[in-house]
Design a protein around this motif. Sequence first.
Motif, PDB file in Angstrom:
ATOM      1  N   PHE A 420      -7.578  13.656  -2.675  1.00 17.65           N
ATOM      2  CA  PHE A 420      -7.311  13.063  -3.985  1.00 17.65           C
ATOM      3  C   PHE A 420      -8.520  12.298  -4.510  1.00 17.65           C
ATOM      4  O   PHE A 420      -8.696  12.139  -5.725  1.00 17.65           O
ATOM      5  CB  PHE A 420      -6.111  12.116  -3.859  1.00 17.65           C
ATOM      6  N   GLY A 421      -9.356  11.819  -3.582  1.00 16.12           N
ATOM      7  CA  GLY A 421     -10.470  10.969  -3.988  1.00 16.12           C
ATOM      8  C   GLY A 421     -10.073   9.501  -4.067  1.00 16.12           C
ATOM      9  O   GLY A 421     -10.618   8.724  -4.858  1.00 16.12           O
ATOM     10  N   TRP A 422      -9.122   9.125  -3.246  1.00 14.05           N
ATOM     11  CA  TRP A 422      -8.524   7.780  -3.286  1.00 14.05           C
ATOM     12  C   TRP A 422      -9.568   6.676  -3.112  1.00 14.05           C
ATOM     13  O   TRP A 422      -9.411   5.568  -3.640  1.00 14.05           O
ATOM     14  CB  TRP A 422      -7.454   7.691  -2.192  1.00 14.05           C
ATOM     15  N   ALA A 423     -10.643   6.978  -2.376  1.00 10.63           N
ATOM     16  CA  ALA A 423     -11.672   5.957  -2.124  1.00 10.63           C
ATOM     17  C   ALA A 423     -12.296   5.472  -3.435  1.00 10.63           C
ATOM     18  O   ALA A 423     -12.834   4.367  -3.508  1.00 10.63           O
ATOM     19  CB  ALA A 423     -12.747   6.528  -1.193  1.00 10.63           C
ATOM     20  N   HIS A 616       2.230  11.713  -0.766  1.00 12.83           N
ATOM     21  CA  HIS A 616       1.958  12.156  -2.135  1.00 12.83           C
ATOM     22  C   HIS A 616       0.948  11.216  -2.778  1.00 12.83           C
ATOM     23  O   HIS A 616       1.059   9.986  -2.646  1.00 12.83           O
ATOM     24  CB  HIS A 616       3.224  12.101  -2.997  1.00 12.83           C
ATOM     25  N   PHE A 617       0.025  11.787  -3.490  1.00 10.00           N
ATOM     26  CA  PHE A 617      -0.939  11.010  -4.292  1.00 10.00           C
ATOM     27  C   PHE A 617      -0.818  11.505  -5.722  1.00 10.00           C
ATOM     28  O   PHE A 617      -0.899  12.709  -5.974  1.00 10.00           O
ATOM     29  CB  PHE A 617      -2.363  11.193  -3.749  1.00 10.00           C
ATOM     30  N   VAL A 618      -0.592  10.566  -6.630  1.00 14.27           N
ATOM     31  CA  VAL A 618      -0.248  10.928  -8.008  1.00 14.27           C
ATOM     32  C   VAL A 618      -1.207  10.251  -8.988  1.00 14.27           C
ATOM     33  O   VAL A 618      -1.519   9.061  -8.856  1.00 14.27           O
ATOM     34  CB  VAL A 618       1.198  10.482  -8.336  1.00 14.27           C
ATOM     35  N   VAL A 635      -1.489  15.395  -5.385  1.00 21.91           N
ATOM     36  CA  VAL A 635      -1.897  15.949  -4.090  1.00 21.91           C
ATOM     37  C   VAL A 635      -0.780  15.623  -3.107  1.00 21.91           C
ATOM     38  O   VAL A 635      -0.390  14.463  -2.970  1.00 21.91           O
ATOM     39  CB  VAL A 635      -3.225  15.345  -3.600  1.00 21.91           C
ATOM     40  N   THR A 636      -0.252  16.652  -2.464  1.00 21.33           N
ATOM     41  CA  THR A 636       0.848  16.464  -1.511  1.00 21.33           C
ATOM     42  C   THR A 636       0.455  17.077  -0.177  1.00 21.33           C
ATOM     43  O   THR A 636       0.045  18.239  -0.127  1.00 21.33           O
ATOM     44  CB  THR A 636       2.126  17.140  -2.045  1.00 21.33           C
ATOM     45  N   VAL A 637       0.568  16.295   0.860  1.00 21.46           N
ATOM     46  CA  VAL A 637       0.272  16.798   2.210  1.00 21.46           C
ATOM     47  C   VAL A 637       1.569  16.745   3.009  1.00 21.46           C
ATOM     48  O   VAL A 637       2.223  15.703   3.071  1.00 21.46           O
ATOM     49  CB  VAL A 637      -0.814  15.956   2.897  1.00 21.46           C
ATOM     50  N   ILE A 638       1.939  17.878   3.574  1.00 22.19           N
ATOM     51  CA  ILE A 638       3.241  18.000   4.230  1.00 22.19           C
ATOM     52  C   ILE A 638       3.068  18.367   5.701  1.00 22.19           C
ATOM     53  O   ILE A 638       2.354  19.310   6.045  1.00 22.19           O
ATOM     54  CB  ILE A 638       4.099  19.082   3.514  1.00 22.19           C
TER      55      ILE A 638
END
Length: 760
Positions: A420-423, A616-618, A635-638
């Motif tokens: 997601f690029g959360w950083a 989930h990242f939204v 972005v969803t990682v399962i």
Amino acid sequence: MPDTIVTTIPIQSQTPAIQTGVGAAVSRIDGPLKVTGRARYTSDHRFPGMLIGVPVCATVASGAIRGIDTSVAAAMPGVRIVYTHDNIGKFFHINAASGVKTDERRPPLEDNTVRYYGQYVALVVADTFEQATAAAAAVKVDYRRDPHDVSKLLATSDQPKTDTERGNPDQAFASAAAAVRLDETYTTPVETHNPIELHASVALYDGATQSFTLYETSQAIVNHRGVMSQMLGVPPENMRIVTEYLGSGFGGKLWPWGHSLLAAQAARNLRRPIKLVISRDMMFHNVGHRTNTQQRIRLAATSGGKLLSLQQDYLFHVAQEEASVEHCGESTAYLYGTDNMRITGAPVKRHIAPNTSMRGPGAVPGLFATESAMDELAVRLNIDPVQLRLLNEPATDQSIRAPFSSRHLREALLTGAERFGWARRNPQVGSMQQDGEILGWGMAACSWIAKRLGAEASVTLGSDGTARIYSAVQDIGTGTYTVVSQMVAELTGMPMAKIIVAIGDTRLPPGPMSGGSMATASMVPAVAQAARTAMTQVLSLASEHERSPFRGVKTDALAFTQGRVHRRDQSPQSGVPFADILAAAQVSGVDGKGKSGPSSEDPGAKTISIHSYGAHFVEVRWQPDIARLRVSRVVTVIDAGRIINPRTGRNQIEGAVVMGIGMALFEQTHYDPRNGKPVNNNLADYVMVTNADSPEMDVVFLDYPDKALDEIGARGIGEIGIAGIAPAVTAAVYHATGVRVRDLPVDIEDLLQAPYRYRA
Ligand code: MOS
């Protein structure tokens, strides 16, 4: 059955002639039948002499029927009969101890009491749908109106039931170590299942054998047979249920509803096939809904972010006589580590139709509350929300004091953050702006149960070179035909083009329901045993039959690989196709049977915690000047064990993410307080996600096989994708706007409170 009635088990044949076992991203094998219109859905079935049933629904939320005047309706063109309580005939109640389940135990037209708006009060049977509909409108019902309550705010005078408890949550919450305390209440509204395919029943009754064949929209045909046989008073062997294809159900089609009973009873009374298709507005009051919830969450944490205490007290509404329990604490007990926890829940009665399972029942509304609270806690602690989850990752499942079978939530969080690029996230509210829009980035974790149900299957290896797999499971649109075929391909080494799947008919060996994301894992052991038994029989023939090229070679020196029989110490190519062995022995086919129990009966079942996880990242984009909000990226990682088919699997998760966005932003059933009517009872007013609302989606499967559940390691993927989406969206909304929405869905009115300083 009458000779004129011919049904066939669906045959899947148009599949790629490639090796396509477990893990192959193959297209649905039933896809061509669907896009060419050859797949028969329930309401596609028609039979000679078939009549149409249209119910009449109550227009008061509480009261009694003082009288029904059917005289005008009965005299209208094409009308055969109008049924009411007085002439429909007898229905029985289910014996719940027998293990069958329905969320509306009270049969239709049972008495003159009205308990909810929309309850069936009569049934018109006519030659055509138009005639029946016109006559239903002409049935005059005189009601006594009693007081009713359809209000949303919930409170109970009863003592709530404790789901789970450990440590001393009250003391920990009050302790000096609690640097931050959170005590907030979250609500989720009633949601109505709106699969494209309406509920329907086409009922046939054969008087000579006193047996029914019911074409149904069912996610659980074996249970459906049990309920219908008990409530109609015929032995189960006289009750056949067929669901060849389902246009989705989302839980609304898990348990039988009254329209099936009406159609069947009318078919028996009239000795004519009856079709009854529920209208879209009836979908809002006759076939269940996701109940509303009200959840108080109390969290306490150290200044370093360690959870000291977690309490979840939830309420949900139920109908007057029926209650489907909404277990909001389903995933709370093990998702994070904390020594002090209490979860309580209680139903609250309303004059609303019975509630039922809806995709991710319990955990989905539950996670909205708990994951929202975690995000609020992160803000108050000034800790990154991903970091807060990592800090509270438990070593074991404290709720059952057992290790996890295969838990990769940490990896899901880190992988999702990376993709997601959360950083790059600036945690300051309203600080991230692009192209005149404010970006909001939010995230949430999620979890879902993983279990197997009991299942039976049989596999026939035929002298025509095919494998046929039979089981009374059903494909609800999610890909069961395909993944079952892949299982057989994997076990036999045969191409899917040679594998025929027959499901959706209770004449077949009893399979599991398609619910709780359990159908796929449930099928694995039964299919494996059936396939192996059939292959062993082929090897026995190869070893023993006088015309077999392997005569005299011991069975255990032979192998069945890639659909071929060969010496174990030589290559498959050295052998012969298995069909040659059957042909040599003049045997048309061999049958293997498989039967497996539920995972709850596995040895050691109570000493291992088996669940699926995800993150989930939204990203939302907020345009304050026109008050427009949209979800732009997810972005969803399962972590759902082995993924048998990444294509159908991704489709499940994407669909669930979209449904979760609907839960966050749009879906809500409104009841008119004057009469208890669901007022937005149509697809124009009940707002759902459209393509224009759908974000760019990146779905990642971690794909760690979980052999604690089944030998393939698949855990199920139908529901995990919707779990946790709504709190990730509201976290992103908070990040963009500074408005914390605790009552779903997010309304424009909520966002108009957004402080001006966050304008782009
Ligand atoms: Mo799902 S609510 O188990 O169909």
